[in-house]
Write an enzyme that holds these catalytic residues in place. Structure first.
Site, PDB file in Angstrom:
ATOM      1  N   SER A   1     -30.269   9.761  45.836  1.00 15.61           N
ATOM      2  CA  SER A   1     -29.592   9.023  44.769  1.00 15.61           C
ATOM      3  C   SER A   1     -30.520   8.027  44.095  1.00 15.61           C
ATOM      4  CB  SER A   1     -28.375   8.273  45.327  1.00 15.61           C
ATOM      5  OG  SER A   1     -28.774   7.315  46.292  1.00 15.61           O
ATOM      6  N   ALA A   2     -31.722   7.823  44.659  1.00 12.35           N
ATOM      7  CA  ALA A   2     -32.711   6.923  44.069  1.00 12.35           C
ATOM      8  C   ALA A   2     -34.072   7.241  44.678  1.00 12.35           C
ATOM      9  CB  ALA A   2     -32.351   5.465  44.326  1.00 12.35           C
TER      10      ALA A   2
ATOM     11  N   THR B   1     -23.708  -2.564  44.588  1.00 11.77           N
ATOM     12  CA  THR B   1     -23.930  -1.812  43.353  1.00 11.77           C
ATOM     13  C   THR B   1     -23.934  -2.746  42.151  1.00 11.77           C
ATOM     14  OG1 THR B   1     -23.005   0.245  44.217  1.00 11.77           O
ATOM     15  CG2 THR B   1     -22.962  -0.049  41.833  1.00 11.77           C
TER      16      THR B   1
ATOM     17  N   GLU C   1      13.411  13.185  28.956  1.00 11.34           N
ATOM     18  CA  GLU C   1      14.779  13.615  28.713  1.00 11.34           C
ATOM     19  C   GLU C   1      15.429  12.811  27.586  1.00 11.34           C
ATOM     20  OE1 GLU C   1      14.298  13.651  33.301  1.00 11.34           O
ATOM     21  OE2 GLU C   1      13.352  12.726  31.551  1.00 11.34           O
TER      22      GLU C   1
ATOM     23  N   CYS D   1      17.609   8.643  33.710  1.00  9.95           N
ATOM     24  CA  CYS D   1      17.711   9.853  32.888  1.00  9.95           C
ATOM     25  C   CYS D   1      18.874  10.728  33.327  1.00  9.95           C
ATOM     26  CB  CYS D   1      16.407  10.646  32.961  1.00  9.95           C
ATOM     27  SG  CYS D   1      15.031   9.801  32.175  1.00  9.95           S
TER      28      CYS D   1
ATOM     29  N   PRO E   1     -24.234   4.673  48.636  1.00 10.77           N
ATOM     30  CA  PRO E   1     -24.094   5.495  49.846  1.00 10.77           C
ATOM     31  C   PRO E   1     -23.357   4.818  50.987  1.00 10.77           C
ATOM     32  CG  PRO E   1     -26.400   4.865  49.449  1.00 10.77           C
ATOM     33  CD  PRO E   1     -25.644   4.507  48.230  1.00 10.77           C
TER      34      PRO E   1
ATOM     35  N   ARG F   1     -13.610   9.028  34.371  1.00 10.85           N
ATOM     36  CA  ARG F   1     -13.163   7.641  34.552  1.00 10.85           C
ATOM     37  C   ARG F   1     -11.866   7.389  33.787  1.00 10.85           C
ATOM     38  NH1 ARG F   1     -18.423   3.776  33.401  1.00 10.85           N
ATOM     39  NH2 ARG F   1     -19.558   4.158  35.359  1.00 10.85           N
TER      40      ARG F   1
ATOM     41  N   ASP G   1     -27.436  -2.548  40.337  1.00 13.87           N
ATOM     42  CA  ASP G   1     -27.390  -1.678  39.152  1.00 13.87           C
ATOM     43  C   ASP G   1     -26.760  -2.335  37.927  1.00 13.87           C
ATOM     44  OD1 ASP G   1     -28.551   0.303  40.684  1.00 13.87           O
ATOM     45  OD2 ASP G   1     -26.651   1.275  41.165  1.00 13.87           O
TER      46      ASP G   1
END
Length: 346
Positions: free
Chosen positions: A165-166, A200, A57, A89, A274, A188, A204
């Protein structure tokens, strides 16, 4: 409420302005505003460009100058009634001499709510609800967070056609294709925080940054969050200086979301393994699932999600498929399917 054709058209334009690409993510909603003259012609327009900048505004009023007097302000969100980095505003519209305000979505944020009442007390004609659903969709994570006092959670997973997943030896690169990985970076970038568990990070070693087509980090990075009680191994990439990292020493999903909500995070991108995914699911804290499915079979190996406590098909968790998109590489071979699903239990 009755709205003119010019107000409908102006609201569609305001929604388009609110969705302007390049506006950085942050604690504030995306808002657009169009000022109309008494004859329905456009006087000026504006949109919010991120935390600390003028609200939509105020941006439109600055462009209009004295022409704002007697105008109708068409805005995608109820004008705020809050003094923070900028003033309210609602008062700016009153001071500018605006005679009518049309807004789409009501502001349920207790900090900023009350702008419509303030305008009415000052004698401004106020009407709300025009294209409200479209406005809510534009700010779905912000709206959810304000109404539920916690961030909206998107669980992202990459899986083979048989739900792995693996592989048995623990290898998982690359189940998702390059096209899927680029798409993951895009998602992301739309969130306030990326969340994984300590397991993780240890196995990883993800960086958890948003990167472009040539693997360079983009300017604006979400908060990297690691949850879990154990220490993080040294030299992990998540500890580099490319983005801020927060280690929350807890296994409680709700505690994590409460902490992140207090830090103005409205949208969390859950990328853990998982076990972490199952913990969030069993706590009822998954709102959307984005699954990248690769056209490959492993037969055995790690499941994409851990134990959910479901013993019979009658108790299976059902999701609503909102979108299906084929992500294909330039060679035609590097292909995944992205399934976007909403959780139907709410």
């Amino acid at each position: 409420m009755t709205f003119s054709a010019a107000e409908h058209e102006a609201m569609r334009r305001a929604l388009s302005l609110a969705a302007t690409p390049g506006v950085p993510r942050g604690p504030n909603p995306r808002v657009g505003c169009v000022l109309l003259a008494p004859d329905g012609s456009e006087v000026a327009e504006g949109f919010h460009r991120g935390a600390g900048s003028g609200h939509a505004e105020v941006d439109a009023l600055a462009a209009a100058g004295e022409d704002a007097r007697g105008a109708t302000a068409v805005v995608t969100l109820e004008p705020c009634n809050h003094t923070g980095r900028t003033g309210p505003c609602s008062q700016a519209l009153i001071d500018a001499g605006v005679r009518r305000v049309v807004f789409a979505q009501t502001d349920h944020n207790p900090v900023a709510a009350g702008g419509a009442d303030r305008l009415r007390v000052a004698g401004v004609d106020v009407a709300g609800g025009l294209l409200a659903d479209e406005a809510r969709d534009l700010n779905r994570a912000w709206t959810f967070a304000v109404e539920h006092d916690r961030p909206f959670v998107t669980w992202k997973l990459a899986t083979t056609l048989d739900g792995r997943s693996a592989a048995v030896d623990g290898t998982s690169r690359w189940i998702s294709s390059r096209a899927a990985r680029l798409d993951t970076h895009r998602l992301r970038g739309e969130c306030d925080a990326v969340l994984v568990g300590t397991g993780t990070v240890a196995v990883d070693d993800p960086e958890l940054t948003v990167r472009d087509e040539v693997d360079d980090p983009v300017a604006h990075q979400p908060l990297r969050v690691v949850m879990g009680e154990r220490d993080l191994p040294d030299q992990r990439r998540v500890l580099n200086d490319r983005a801020e990292t927060l280690h929350l020493r807890t296994r409680d999903p709700l505690e994590v979301l409460t902490t992140l909500f207090a830090r103005d995070c409205q949208h969390v991108f859950l990328e853990g393994g998982p076990t972490l995914a199952a913990a969030f699911w069993q706590a009822g804290l998954v709102d959307e699932v984005v699954a990248y499915v690769a056209p490959m079979l492993l037969g055995s190996g790690a499941s994409a999600v851990g134990e959910l406590g479901i013993g019979t098909i009658a108790d299976a968790a059902h999701l609503h498929v909102a979108d299906v998109h084929v992500l294909q590489g330039h060679d035609g071979e590097d292909t995944n399917v992205r399934l976007t699903m909403t959780v139907g239990r709410r």
